[in-house]
Design an enzyme around this catalytic site. Structure first.
Site, PDB file in Angstrom:
ATOM      1  N   CYS A   1      28.106  20.588  43.486  1.00  0.00           N
ATOM      2  CA  CYS A   1      29.412  21.073  43.038  1.00  0.00           C
ATOM      3  C   CYS A   1      29.524  21.054  41.518  1.00  0.00           C
ATOM      4  CB  CYS A   1      30.526  20.235  43.653  1.00  0.00           C
ATOM      5  SG  CYS A   1      32.171  20.796  43.145  1.00  0.00           S
TER       6      CYS A   1
ATOM      7  N   CYS B   1      30.433  24.628  42.480  1.00  0.00           N
ATOM      8  CA  CYS B   1      31.852  24.941  42.292  1.00  0.00           C
ATOM      9  C   CYS B   1      32.275  25.038  40.828  1.00  0.00           C
ATOM     10  CB  CYS B   1      32.721  23.884  42.964  1.00  0.00           C
ATOM     11  SG  CYS B   1      32.087  23.210  44.495  1.00  0.00           S
TER      12      CYS B   1
ATOM     13  N   LYS C   1      30.457  27.820  38.692  1.00  0.00           N
ATOM     14  CA  LYS C   1      30.857  29.092  39.298  1.00  0.00           C
ATOM     15  C   LYS C   1      32.287  29.453  38.912  1.00  0.00           C
ATOM     16  CE  LYS C   1      32.676  29.028  43.239  1.00  0.00           C
ATOM     17  NZ  LYS C   1      32.888  28.695  44.671  1.00  0.00           N
TER      18      LYS C   1
ATOM     19  N   TYR D   1      30.533  33.560  51.253  1.00  0.00           N
ATOM     20  CA  TYR D   1      31.397  33.423  50.087  1.00  0.00           C
ATOM     21  C   TYR D   1      30.606  33.294  48.793  1.00  0.00           C
ATOM     22  CZ  TYR D   1      30.674  28.322  49.992  1.00  0.00           C
ATOM     23  OH  TYR D   1      30.127  27.066  49.909  1.00  0.00           O
TER      24      TYR D   1
ATOM     25  N   GLU E   1      31.194  35.996  45.944  1.00  0.00           N
ATOM     26  CA  GLU E   1      31.730  35.510  44.673  1.00  0.00           C
ATOM     27  C   GLU E   1      30.859  35.929  43.510  1.00  0.00           C
ATOM     28  OE1 GLU E   1      34.082  31.478  46.179  1.00  0.00           O
ATOM     29  OE2 GLU E   1      31.990  31.339  45.540  1.00  0.00           O
TER      30      GLU E   1
ATOM     31  N   ARG F   1      23.306  42.092  56.079  1.00  0.00           N
ATOM     32  CA  ARG F   1      22.804  42.614  57.352  1.00  0.00           C
ATOM     33  C   ARG F   1      23.895  42.763  58.411  1.00  0.00           C
ATOM     34  NH1 ARG F   1      19.316  37.367  59.475  1.00  0.00           N
ATOM     35  NH2 ARG F   1      21.077  35.931  59.709  1.00  0.00           N
TER      36      ARG F   1
ATOM     37  N   HIS G   1      61.990  33.930  43.682  1.00  0.00           N
ATOM     38  CA  HIS G   1      61.904  35.349  43.317  1.00  0.00           C
ATOM     39  C   HIS G   1      61.917  35.528  41.806  1.00  0.00           C
ATOM     40  CE1 HIS G   1      62.475  39.656  43.912  1.00  0.00           C
ATOM     41  NE2 HIS G   1      63.414  39.616  42.969  1.00  0.00           N
TER      42      HIS G   1
ATOM     43  N   GLU H   1      56.646  34.579  47.784  1.00  0.00           N
ATOM     44  CA  GLU H   1      57.915  34.602  48.514  1.00  0.00           C
ATOM     45  C   GLU H   1      57.786  35.386  49.817  1.00  0.00           C
ATOM     46  OE1 GLU H   1      61.171  37.200  46.991  1.00  0.00           O
ATOM     47  OE2 GLU H   1      59.769  37.586  45.338  1.00  0.00           O
TER      48      GLU H   1
END
Length: 452
Positions: free
Chosen positions: A43, A48, A51, A178, A182, A199, A435, A440
């Site tokens: 990581c 992580c 990246k 992922y 990414e 594939r 808002h 929301e």
């Protein structure tokens, strides 16, 4: 029997470091940790953290284009890759030092060597030192896997992508998970011409079909050439770089070919199988709900167990192990309803059941909306956000939440609290909207778009 250490941890990633620190600082144990590479594990050093910094870097061209649309006089020049890479490496050095200091401050002895298990209560370092230990924790993580095929040695993995001397002009990403998706987005955002081969029928298998479809469509709109149903037959070295021959017969040249088709648990050569530690069919260490292996004195946490391969999960498993064994507080790591985020462009945040999985569980209602967010709409972009709730028709409980759009990772973390607590659709409905925000929409969807 007197042991040299109460706990010996093999692996200095997030799970191993957390277990060592808690066992020593809060459990009063005498602890040692061995790491053959850099402290921090996948990581921090090759996953992580670097990246996400590359994700940030790749987003600036779009931000500057939006700024122009908003009236700002800005121009994007070429990325200074050596400058970025230097700062990235300096940040990783800082984080590694922080991990080391955390262990030292907790009283943990660090060995910068590879360690193997000799018997249930003995470990040996690469320099020949041996220690008797009461408990052993394996936290060696996983590693990228490249299948063998003609020219496979020409491919790199996510481990090497952070250390490229120059930024490629053309890149092929092989894989649909992922990590592959990414990096396809990262390199595309940095100005690289990107193709992605997978594939399967659609990228991001395992995520909600509608959500991953929206991510794939936007990636394609952003300029990434995605080829599903396609794999590599062979790679060859040519004057212009690397020629990739695909299973559909097409050929194309690239400067870099990155394989992200899977990861394997790091168990090779640790000496576990000879001791009777059960290894699963994927090479993972098999553990029970307490992270204990088939040998009572040996435990394992993190990706090496192939349960849920996420850093926060490894940390929870390491902490639970230390609480159970050294603090007298029996604790099981909770693997139910773990949220996740995919840092593609757009991001995907997800927790709970997909629409497809929920259909098999019983009657469900699907609440979903897709819209152009205010910020990019004003800038003239065609991006779309997806907000989706999967609701049990009988209990009204929200079984799944899926978000595609800017900052989906941030939003899903907060939505995950409600889903984890067992919130119903009516709980969401009672929440007053903030808002104007994208999120929301999660509390303003009144009628289901589909029921099953």
């Amino acid at each position: 029997m007197t042991f040299d250490y109460d706990l010996f941890v093999i692996g200095g990633g997030s799970g191993g470091v957390r277990a060592a620190r808690i066992a020593s600082a809060e459990g009063g144990a005498k602890v040692a940790l061995a790491e053959e590479s850099r402290m921090g594990g996948t990581c921090v050093i090759r996953g992580c953290v670097p990246k996400k910094l590359m994700v940030f870097a790749s987003e600036y061209p779009e931000m500057m284009a939006d700024a122009q649309a908003y009236g700002w006089d800005v121009q994007a020049g070429p990325l200074d890759w050596p400058k970025f890479r230097g700062k990235l490496e300096a940040e990783l050095d800082r984080l590694e030092a922080a991990y080391r200091n955390t262990l030292k401050n907790a009283g943990v002895t660090i060995f910068d060597h590879r360690a193997v298990v000799v018997d249930p209560h003995r470990v040996r370092l690469a320099d020949g030192q041996e220690f008797s230990v009461k408990h052993i924790l394996i936290a060696t993580g996983g590693r990228p896997f490249v299948p063998e095929f003609p020219g496979s040695d020409l491919a790199i993995t996510s481990n090497e992508i952070f250390h490229l001397q120059t930024l490629p002009k053309r890149a092929l990403i092989v894989g649909g998970g992922y990590i592959a998706s990414e990096f396809a987005c990262i390199l595309n955002g940095l100005g690289v011409e990107v193709k992605q081969y997978y594939r399967g029928a659609q990228i991001l298998r395992g995520f909600d079909d509608e959500a991953r479809g929206q991510v794939a469509n936007q990636m394609a709109a952003n300029g990434i050439s995605i080829h599903c149903g396609t794999a590599i037959e062979r790679l060859t070295k040519v004057a212009g770089g690397i020629c990739a021959i695909a299973t559909d017969g097409t050929e194309a040249e690239f400067d870099v070919v990155l394989y992200a088709t899977g990861r394997n648990p790091n168990v090779a050569g640790l000496g576990l199988e000879a001791l009777g530690v059960k290894i699963g069919r994927k090479g993972e260490i098999v553990v029970d709900e307490w992270s204990q292996t088939s040998v009572p004195s040996i435990y394992a946490v993190g990706d090496v167990t192939d349960r849920i391969n996420l850093t926060p999960v490894a940390i929870r498993e390491g902490h639970a192990f230390a609480d159970t064994v050294f603090r007298g507080v029996p604790t099981k790591a909770d693997h139910e309803l773990v949220a996740s985020a995919v840092f593609t462009q757009p991001e995907l945040g997800s927790i709970g059941l997909s629409e497809e999985a929920a259909r098999d569980a019983g009657p469900v209602e699907i609440y979903a909306t897709s819209f152009r967010p205010m910020r990019s709409l004003f800038a003239g972009r065609q991006d779309k956000v997806l907000m989706k709730l999967v609701v049990c028709a009988d209990t009204r409980r929200v079984l799944g939440c899926h978000i595609v759009g800017p900052n989906a990772g941030e939003m899903i973390q907060l939505a995950a609290i409600a889903v984890k607590m067992g919130a119903t659709k009516e709980d969401f409905d009672r929440t007053v909207a903030v808002h104007p925000t994208m999120s929301e929409e999660l509390v303003t969807m009144r009628k289901p778009v589909r029921t099953f």
